[in-house]
Design an enzyme around this catalytic site. Structure first.
Site, short mmCIF file in Angstrom:
data_model
loop_
_atom_site.label_atom_id
_atom_site.label_comp_id
_atom_site.label_asym_id
_atom_site.label_seq_id
_atom_site.Cartn_x
_atom_site.Cartn_y
_atom_site.Cartn_z
N ALA A 179 54.92 35.77 0.01
CA ALA A 179 56.38 35.89 -0.01
C ALA A 179 56.88 36.71 1.17
CB ALA A 179 56.84 36.52 -1.32
N GLU A 180 56.11 37.72 1.53
CA GLU A 180 56.55 38.56 2.63
C GLU A 180 56.52 37.77 3.95
OE1 GLU A 180 54.96 42.44 2.54
OE2 GLU A 180 55.51 42.86 4.63
N ASP B 57 56.81 34.53 4.24
CA ASP B 57 57.91 33.55 4.21
C ASP B 57 59.24 34.20 4.57
OD1 ASP B 57 56.04 31.73 3.48
OD2 ASP B 57 56.52 31.78 1.33
N LEU C 140 26.29 14.61 21.74
CA LEU C 140 24.97 15.22 21.66
C LEU C 140 23.91 14.19 21.34
CD1 LEU C 140 25.87 18.37 19.54
CD2 LEU C 140 25.29 18.32 21.95
N GLU D 75 24.01 26.19 15.17
CA GLU D 75 25.34 26.19 14.56
C GLU D 75 25.43 25.05 13.57
OE1 GLU D 75 28.12 25.61 17.74
OE2 GLU D 75 27.23 27.26 18.84
N LYS E 127 26.86 21.72 12.19
CA LYS E 127 27.53 20.59 12.83
C LYS E 127 28.64 20.13 11.89
CE LYS E 127 26.69 16.30 15.24
NZ LYS E 127 27.72 15.51 14.57
N ASP F 23 31.61 18.14 10.31
CA ASP F 23 31.88 16.71 10.32
C ASP F 23 33.39 16.44 10.38
OD1 ASP F 23 31.29 14.08 10.36
OD2 ASP F 23 30.76 13.91 8.25
N GLU G 29 35.91 21.52 16.57
CA GLU G 29 35.93 20.42 15.63
C GLU G 29 37.06 20.63 14.64
OE1 GLU G 29 33.69 18.14 16.29
OE2 GLU G 29 33.34 16.95 14.49
N TYR H 144 33.90 25.71 18.99
CA TYR H 144 32.47 25.91 19.24
C TYR H 144 32.12 26.06 20.72
CZ TYR H 144 32.70 20.78 19.52
OH TYR H 144 33.04 19.49 19.81
N LYS I 114 21.48 24.77 20.51
CA LYS I 114 21.86 24.87 21.92
C LYS I 114 21.06 25.96 22.62
CE LYS I 114 26.63 23.85 20.55
NZ LYS I 114 28.00 24.32 20.38
N LYS J 85 20.34 15.77 12.55
CA LYS J 85 21.16 15.12 11.52
C LYS J 85 20.41 15.18 10.19
CE LYS J 85 24.60 13.15 13.89
NZ LYS J 85 24.83 11.74 13.78
N CYS K 27 19.21 -21.59 19.01
CA CYS K 27 20.34 -20.64 18.96
C CYS K 27 21.38 -21.10 17.94
CB CYS K 27 20.99 -20.55 20.34
SG CYS K 27 22.48 -19.55 20.35
N CYS L 39 24.64 -22.11 20.24
CA CYS L 39 24.70 -23.17 21.24
C CYS L 39 23.54 -24.16 21.10
CB CYS L 39 24.71 -22.58 22.65
SG CYS L 39 23.14 -21.86 23.12
N CYS M 118 18.27 -16.27 23.28
CA CYS M 118 18.87 -17.50 23.76
C CYS M 118 19.05 -17.27 25.26
CB CYS M 118 20.22 -17.71 23.09
SG CYS M 118 21.20 -18.97 23.90
N CYS N 147 25.95 -19.80 26.85
CA CYS N 147 26.05 -19.69 25.39
C CYS N 147 27.34 -18.96 25.00
CB CYS N 147 24.83 -18.92 24.86
SG CYS N 147 24.99 -18.49 23.12
S1 IVH Z 1 28.70 21.05 20.80
C1 IVH Z 1 28.35 19.22 24.93
N1 IVH Z 1 28.80 22.19 18.44
O1 IVH Z 1 29.35 16.85 17.13
C2 IVH Z 1 28.23 19.61 23.53
N2 IVH Z 1 29.46 19.92 18.61
O2 IVH Z 1 28.03 14.53 19.38
C3 IVH Z 1 29.46 19.44 22.77
N3 IVH Z 1 30.25 18.93 16.55
O3 IVH Z 1 31.38 15.43 19.57
C4 IVH Z 1 29.32 19.51 21.33
N4 IVH Z 1 30.00 20.71 15.28
O4 IVH Z 1 32.53 16.84 17.85
C5 IVH Z 1 29.00 21.07 19.14
N5 IVH Z 1 28.91 23.32 16.43
C6 IVH Z 1 29.09 22.22 17.13
C7 IVH Z 1 29.60 21.04 16.53
C8 IVH Z 1 29.75 19.91 17.32
C9 IVH Z 1 30.39 19.46 15.32
C10 IVH Z 1 30.53 17.55 16.92
C11 IVH Z 1 31.31 17.39 18.19
C12 IVH Z 1 30.56 16.42 19.06
C13 IVH Z 1 29.55 15.87 18.10
C14 IVH Z 1 28.20 15.70 18.74
#
Ligand code: IVH
Length: 669
Positions: free
Chosen positions: A35-36, A38, A84, A114, A116, A118, A171, A223, A287, A311, A405, A408, A423, A428
């Site tokens: 509230a403060e 706002d 990456l 770090e 990743k 999404d 991200e 990042y 990294k 991944k 094919c 074609c 082919c 084609c």
């Molecule tokens: S570094 C040159 N760090 O993952 C390196 N990417 O293909 C740049 N992502 O397009 C990416 N978390 O959108 C980095 N901690 C993180 C990340 C991150 C998510 C995404 C980013 C990038 C894709 C990798």
């Protein structure tokens, strides 16, 4: 209140509101009740109404712009936004570590791990501390200006707490909770739900009306700094600390790991804890921490060699394989595709999966009617993992690859050493169509609005026969197509027109010459500068370029020797398509004149007057080759400040050593 007092108060309110905003959205530690906040915001709104000249673009009242855009402007990134490389298992991680060790030729390096996140990659530009532009990644070189939408993300400071000019990357994402409530609302309204938080975040940031983005409760983790060297930091982790200090939100679950074992342990820990996070992650990014070592490792056209994305393994589900269809690709390869009973995997409904080739079908003994395990490779591409043979009834049918094919009807061949059936009919229609789809794709001519379906339709209607015909399309022709209104036709024509001014490498890659990927296309464009010069080059000239091998050179010569290719070049040229290289020029000195021609040079230690990459580019432009490690084949080592083991090795092997100044003198000759 007089205007001077108002100005004073506005400033106070900016500071207070920015601080409260930071505590709430970045630190997640609010110090005052909502509230403060706002109330203060309201006070600021009133003052700005009363004294409109006091309303600045970085005012906390300016998060949601009133204006609805017609379209997003294109933004050319100062530094490309790379992606990456992926690792899917421990072995891939160890291979990555081995490559790093080999290139650096030393054991003293550390990694930063770090989460990743999404979501989708964005770039934020600040000038004198003010947020001036935010963009999507796009094709990595050109993205879209989504500043108005990004301003609605409350954890993005409109003003940093230092008047720096800096570009930061991160991200943008939708927290799981926001995603669940957004979809509940959409269900209620009878709207299509978003498949996953990433799509929801991307969809929200692609809205032309910033009020929609504002309602979506997006967040961001930064990042990295686009050009960290310029900030004075010497490591990635120090860059992240700097981002914290400047008022950005970074992810705190990062860790410096000194060995690949530690990295693997970190990853294993997160595989279990992942479901507990309030946002989705799809992996762990690893990294190399030192910026100097990052420079040494360099990048490929697509991704840095100093980082990799691990991944998490994909979700697996069971479904029935109903049929197998065939696809003919751009190079004539015929691939079988499984048609599946639709099933949800990792957030989307899957009904097709590639079966790659006949060998794989035999190996996995996949039959029509089988129950199969399906997953998304890399969380994106649906794939059949294996067959559940226990569920066979005996009615399953074996699948046989055709001898001709499917498009074609010419006879398919299996080239030596290949698993694929091809082919080889250059006329084609499937190959021509797929070639055109490649031509307009992102890394090639990047023509927005020309998707697979539109190309297929244009081709079917005989409005285009080859890529040059794209440049003869008229509005009337386009409007005749399915689901193509006047507005989209205009947009498409504008995108086609814009593609005419692309730099040579995009066109070159788009032609789909065998073995010529995006990086090679760039190399050719840099060296030859015009299509004509490249077309006239012979094998000797082509292979004189270090990165170009025999196979590629032969493919280029063979391509331009075809009368059809020459005709196509003429058509493109008369349509006004640019055929010159527009990027930074290589210094052109006859290679034979230069000291560096044909020599292998290793750069080590810190250089002060030029960056490692600049030095490399200039040496290469003079015909030298820059290598990462010292061996008997090394002709010269250039040792900057604090040169380490490579200098020792050079001395040991009696290789000539220069300092930076000597290098500069020779380069400037
Ligand atoms: S570094 C040159 N760090 O993952 C390196 N990417 O293909 C740049 N992502 O397009 C990416 N978390 O959108 C980095 N901690 C993180 C990340 C991150 C998510 C995404 C980013 C990038 C894709 C990798």
């Amino acid at each position: 209140m007089d205007s001077q007092a108002a100005e004073q108060r506005v400033l106070e309110l900016h500071n207070l509101l920015n601080q409260y905003n930071y505590e709430y959205y970045v630190l997640d530690q609010p110090s005052v009740p909502d509230a403060e906040y706002d109330q203060l915001l309201q006070e600021l709104n009133k003052l700005e109404e009363q004294f409109p000249s006091l309303q600045s673009p970085d005012s906390p009242t300016q998060r949601v712009g009133g204006e609805v855009l017609d379209s997003f402007k294109k933004v050319t990134h100062d530094q490309p936004m790379l992606s990456l490389g992926n690792a899917f298992n421990e072995g891939d991680l160890r291979d990555f570590d081995r490559r790093v060790k080999q290139t650096l030729d030393e054991d003293s390096y550390v990694y930063v791990c770090e989460l990743k996140i999404d979501g989708l990659a964005v770039s934020l530009k600040y000038e004198n501390g003010l947020f001036i532009q935010g963009a999507t990644r796009g094709d990595g070189s050109v993205g879209e200006d989504i500043t108005a939408n990004l301003k609605t993300i409350r954890s993005i400071p409109l003003k940093m707490n230092q008047p720096f000019s800096i570009e930061v990357r991160g991200e943008a994402f939708m927290p799981k909770q926001s995603f669940v409530s957004l979809n509940a609302i959409r269900d209620e309204k009878g709207e299509e739900p978003f498949a996953n938080p990433r799509n929801a975040a991307a969809g929200s940031l692609r809205q032309l009306d910033p009020r929609i983005a504002a309602s979506r409760q997006l967040d961001i983790f930064l990042y990295g700094v686009a050009n960290p060297g310029e900030t004075g930091v010497t490591s990635h982790s120090a860059g992240l600390d700097l981002l914290d200090e400047l008022g950005f939100k970074t992810n705190k679950e990062r860790k410096v790991c000194s060995t690949i074992e530690d990295v693997i342990q970190f990853i294993e820990g997160w595989a279990d804890k992942r479901p507990d996070l309030p946002y989705e992650i799809d992996g762990i990014v690893v990294k190399v921490d030192s910026l100097e070592q990052q420079r040494e490792l360099g990048t490929t056209a697509k991704s840095p060699r100093w980082a990799i994305a691990y991944k998490f393994p994909a979700e697996e589900v069971v479904t029935q394989l109903i049929d197998v269809t065939l696809n003919v690709g751009r190079t004539g390869v015929v691939t079988p595709t499984a048609i599946l009973q639709p099933v949800r995997v990792a957030g989307t409904t899957v009904q097709r999966a590639t079966l790659h080739n006949e060998d794989l079908i035999r190996e996995k003994d996949i039959r029509i009617g089988d129950y199969v395990v399906v997953k998304k490779a890399g969380d994106i591409i649906p794939e059949v993992v294996n067959v559940i043979t226990d569920r066979r009834t005996g009615d399953e049918q074996e699948f046989l690859m055709p001898t001709h094919c499917p498009e074609c009807e010419s006879e398919l061949v299996r080239l030596e050493g290949e698993v694929a059936l091809r082919c080889i009919n250059p006329k084609c229609p499937a190959q021509i169509r797929e070639g055109m789809i490649h031509f307009v794709s992102r890394n090639a001519m990047n023509i927005d609005g020309l998707g697979e379906k539109v190309i297929a339709q244009l081709y079917r209607e005989q409005l285009i026969h080859d890529v040059a015909d794209l440049y003869t399309l008229t509005k009337e022709q386009l409007i005749g197509l399915e689901r193509m209104g006047e507005k989209s036709a205009d947009k498409l024509l504008a995108a086609i027109e814009a593609s005419k001014s692309n730099s040579l490498e995009k066109l070159l890659f788009g032609l789909g010459i065998r073995h010529v990927g995006a990086k090679a296309a760039k190399t050719f464009a840099q060296h030859f500068e015009t299509m004509d010069a490249l077309a006239k080059a012979d094998i000797v000239q082509l292979t004189a370029i270090h990165e170009i091998g025999d196979k590629m050179a032969e493919a280029v010569v063979a391509y331009f020797a075809q009368p059809e290719a020459q005709e196509l070049m003429e058509e493109l040229r008369s349509a006004g398509v640019n055929m010159t290289y527009k990027g930074p020029k290589l210094v052109s000195v006859a290679e034979s004149d230069s000291f560096f021609a044909g020599k292998t040079i290793v750069l080590t230690g810190k250089l002060h007057q030029l960056t490692r990459n600049e030095a490399k580019d200039r040496i290469e432009a003079l015909g030298g080759k820059v290598s990462g490690s010292v061996s008997k084949k090394t002709d010269l080592v250039v040792a900057g400040e604090d040169a380490g083991s490579k200098l020792d090795k050079a001395n040991e092997l009696n290789v000539e050593v220069w300092d930076e100044q000597r290098l500069l003198d020779e380069l400037n000759k």
